[in-house]
Write a protein that holds these residues in place. Structure first.
Motif, PDB file in Angstrom:
ATOM      1  N   UNK A 235     -31.137  -3.381  -4.823  1.00 20.01           N
ATOM      2  CA  UNK A 235     -31.750  -4.500  -5.431  1.00 20.01           C
ATOM      3  C   UNK A 235     -33.392  -4.245  -5.456  1.00 20.01           C
ATOM      4  N   UNK A 236     -33.746  -3.974  -4.343  1.00 16.39           N
ATOM      5  CA  UNK A 236     -35.067  -3.849  -3.968  1.00 16.39           C
ATOM      6  C   UNK A 236     -35.671  -2.609  -5.025  1.00 16.39           C
ATOM      7  N   UNK A 237     -35.083  -1.585  -4.894  1.00 12.09           N
ATOM      8  CA  UNK A 237     -35.242  -0.358  -5.917  1.00 12.09           C
ATOM      9  C   UNK A 237     -35.222  -0.832  -7.356  1.00 12.09           C
ATOM     10  N   UNK A 238     -34.247  -1.538  -7.863  1.00 15.25           N
ATOM     11  CA  UNK A 238     -34.204  -2.183  -9.043  1.00 15.25           C
ATOM     12  C   UNK A 238     -35.456  -2.824  -9.635  1.00 15.25           C
ATOM     13  N   UNK A 239     -35.806  -3.729  -8.546  1.00 17.52           N
ATOM     14  CA  UNK A 239     -36.993  -4.620  -8.729  1.00 17.52           C
ATOM     15  C   UNK A 239     -38.469  -3.787  -8.964  1.00 17.52           C
ATOM     16  N   UNK A 240     -38.656  -3.378  -7.689  1.00 17.63           N
ATOM     17  CA  UNK A 240     -39.823  -2.333  -7.811  1.00 17.63           C
ATOM     18  C   UNK A 240     -39.961  -1.368  -8.765  1.00 17.63           C
TER      19      UNK A 240
END
Length: 150
Positions: A73-78
């Protein structure tokens, strides 16, 4: 056991200026945290010459699965954040050859981050399933043992 010296050379950002694992690294990599603390890693094998056994810690494996899901999820956001800048750059460069190159670069970036996110999701699910299987197998073995010795 994890090789902390190797990790210090290959992933120095996991360590603080004193050479100790950061708190964030300990949360993300329980095997390294266990090694640094001198504890048992999620999966251990006996030293060479010992019997054929594997000891797994389903809780740590499950936590690694949770960490993979959070990282996904962090990867998708960032990795999606540059889009607003790319979009405005493309609009301001409309008609120039650079515009097509920028669009192509964003397309490659998006595809690669999506593929990485999917891989992290799969890894997280597989780790969760592995932890569940270890627990189920252990319970079945204990049940069978109890039935034979009652």
């Amino acid at each position: 056991m994890a090789d902390l010296e190797f990790e210090r050379r290959m992933n120095p950002w996991l360590f603080d200026s004193s050479g100790n694992l950061t708190e964030q690294a300990k949360k993300q990599f329980p095997d390294l945290a266990a090694a640094a603390a001198g504890n048992t890693a999620p999966v251990t094998l006996p030293p060479a010459g010992g019997g054929q056994s594997v000891k797994a810690n389903p809780g740590i494996i499950r936590q690694a699965g949770n960490n993979a899901a959070v990282l996904r999820e962090t990867l998708r956001t960032e990795c999606g954040r540059p889009w607003e800048h790319v979009n405005s750059a493309v609009a301001s460069l409309m008609g120039l050859e650079l515009c097509a190159g920028l669009n192509n670069a964003w397309s490659v970036w998006s595809g690669q981050t999506q593929t990485l996110g999917e891989a992290l999701g799969t890894i997280g699910k597989n780790l969760q399933a592995t932890a569940k299987n270890y627990e189920a197998n252990e319970a079945a073995i204990h049940s069978q043992f109890a039935q034979k010795h009652d």
